[in-house]
Design a protein around this motif. Structure first.
Motif, PDB file in Angstrom:
ATOM      1  N   ASN A   1      -2.066   2.188  -9.397  1.00  0.00           N
ATOM      2  CA  ASN A   1      -2.502   3.515  -9.837  1.00  0.00           C
ATOM      3  C   ASN A   1      -3.985   3.555 -10.142  1.00  0.00           C
ATOM      4  O   ASN A   1      -4.416   3.921 -11.233  1.00  0.00           O
ATOM      5  CB  ASN A   1      -1.687   3.967 -11.068  1.00  0.00           C
TER       6      ASN A   1
ATOM      7  N   ALA B   1      -1.929  -0.164  -3.871  1.00  0.00           N
ATOM      8  CA  ALA B   1      -1.266   1.131  -4.073  1.00  0.00           C
ATOM      9  C   ALA B   1      -0.459   1.166  -5.369  1.00  0.00           C
ATOM     10  O   ALA B   1      -0.387   2.202  -6.031  1.00  0.00           O
ATOM     11  CB  ALA B   1      -0.345   1.423  -2.885  1.00  0.00           C
ATOM     12  N   GLY B   2       0.133   0.068  -5.778  1.00  0.00           N
ATOM     13  CA  GLY B   2       0.982   0.051  -6.966  1.00  0.00           C
ATOM     14  C   GLY B   2       0.232  -0.001  -8.288  1.00  0.00           C
ATOM     15  O   GLY B   2       0.823   0.085  -9.359  1.00  0.00           O
TER      16      GLY B   2
ATOM     17  N   ASN C   1      -6.469   0.666  -0.167  1.00  0.00           N
ATOM     18  CA  ASN C   1      -5.464   1.545  -0.763  1.00  0.00           C
ATOM     19  C   ASN C   1      -4.054   1.003  -0.544  1.00  0.00           C
ATOM     20  O   ASN C   1      -3.219   1.090  -1.445  1.00  0.00           O
ATOM     21  CB  ASN C   1      -5.578   2.957  -0.196  1.00  0.00           C
ATOM     22  N   ALA C   2      -3.783   0.423   0.620  1.00  0.00           N
ATOM     23  CA  ALA C   2      -2.460  -0.137   0.877  1.00  0.00           C
ATOM     24  C   ALA C   2      -2.218  -1.384   0.029  1.00  0.00           C
ATOM     25  O   ALA C   2      -1.110  -1.589  -0.486  1.00  0.00           O
ATOM     26  CB  ALA C   2      -2.323  -0.483   2.356  1.00  0.00           C
ATOM     27  N   LYS C   3      -3.243  -2.181  -0.167  1.00  0.00           N
ATOM     28  CA  LYS C   3      -3.097  -3.419  -0.922  1.00  0.00           C
ATOM     29  C   LYS C   3      -2.886  -3.164  -2.399  1.00  0.00           C
ATOM     30  O   LYS C   3      -2.073  -3.825  -3.062  1.00  0.00           O
ATOM     31  CB  LYS C   3      -4.345  -4.282  -0.718  1.00  0.00           C
TER      32      LYS C   3
ATOM     33  N   SER D   1      -8.523   2.215   3.869  1.00  0.00           N
ATOM     34  CA  SER D   1      -7.068   2.279   4.009  1.00  0.00           C
ATOM     35  C   SER D   1      -6.424   0.925   3.692  1.00  0.00           C
ATOM     36  O   SER D   1      -5.337   0.868   3.116  1.00  0.00           O
ATOM     37  CB  SER D   1      -6.668   2.761   5.391  1.00  0.00           C
ATOM     38  N   LYS D   2      -7.091  -0.164   4.036  1.00  0.00           N
ATOM     39  CA  LYS D   2      -6.575  -1.488   3.686  1.00  0.00           C
ATOM     40  C   LYS D   2      -6.565  -1.679   2.165  1.00  0.00           C
ATOM     41  O   LYS D   2      -5.602  -2.184   1.602  1.00  0.00           O
ATOM     42  CB  LYS D   2      -7.428  -2.581   4.322  1.00  0.00           C
TER      43      LYS D   2
ATOM     44  N   ALA E   1      -6.042   5.445  -8.526  1.00  0.00           N
ATOM     45  CA  ALA E   1      -6.541   6.699  -7.991  1.00  0.00           C
ATOM     46  C   ALA E   1      -7.347   7.439  -9.069  1.00  0.00           C
ATOM     47  O   ALA E   1      -7.076   7.336 -10.253  1.00  0.00           O
ATOM     48  CB  ALA E   1      -5.389   7.562  -7.526  1.00  0.00           C
TER      49      ALA E   1
END
Length: 76
Positions: free
Chosen positions: A72, A69-70, A65-67, A62-63, A74
Motif C-alpha cells: 500500500n 503491490a501489497g 508496482n507489481a513487486k 509497472s515492475k 500508493a
C-alpha cells in the motif's frame, strides 16, 4: 613496396543457403573455388528480424508496482 607481401586476390564462387550463386574476389582458396555459406542474410535472425519476442512488456514503474503491490505505497 615489398614483393610477395600480399596474398593472392582472385575470383571465387559463393553459394547462398537458398542456392543462389555469385562471384566475388577473395583471398580464400584458389581461383574458381566455391564457398558454401551456412548462414547468410536470407536466413540469419540478425538480418531477418528473427522470431525473438521481447518478454519484458512492462516498464520500470509497472515492475515496481507489481513487486510492491501489497505494501500500500500508493499516494493518498
Amino acid at each position: 613496396m615489398k614483393a610477395d607481401t600480399h596474398p593472392d586476390y582472385h575470383f571465387i564462387n559463393v553459394v547462398m543457403t537458398d542456392g543462389t550463386k555469385f562471384q566475388t574476389r577473395s583471398t580464400l582458396g584458389k581461383p574458381g573455388d566455391t564457398l558454401n555459406l551456412d548462414i547468410d542474410p536470407n536466413t540469419h535472425p540478425a538480418w531477418t528480424g528473427g522470431s525473438h519476442t521481447n518478454l519484458d512488456r512492462g516498464g520500470r514503474l509497472s515492475k515496481f508496482n507489481a513487486k510492491f503491490a501489497g505494501l500500500n505505497l500508493a499516494k493518498k
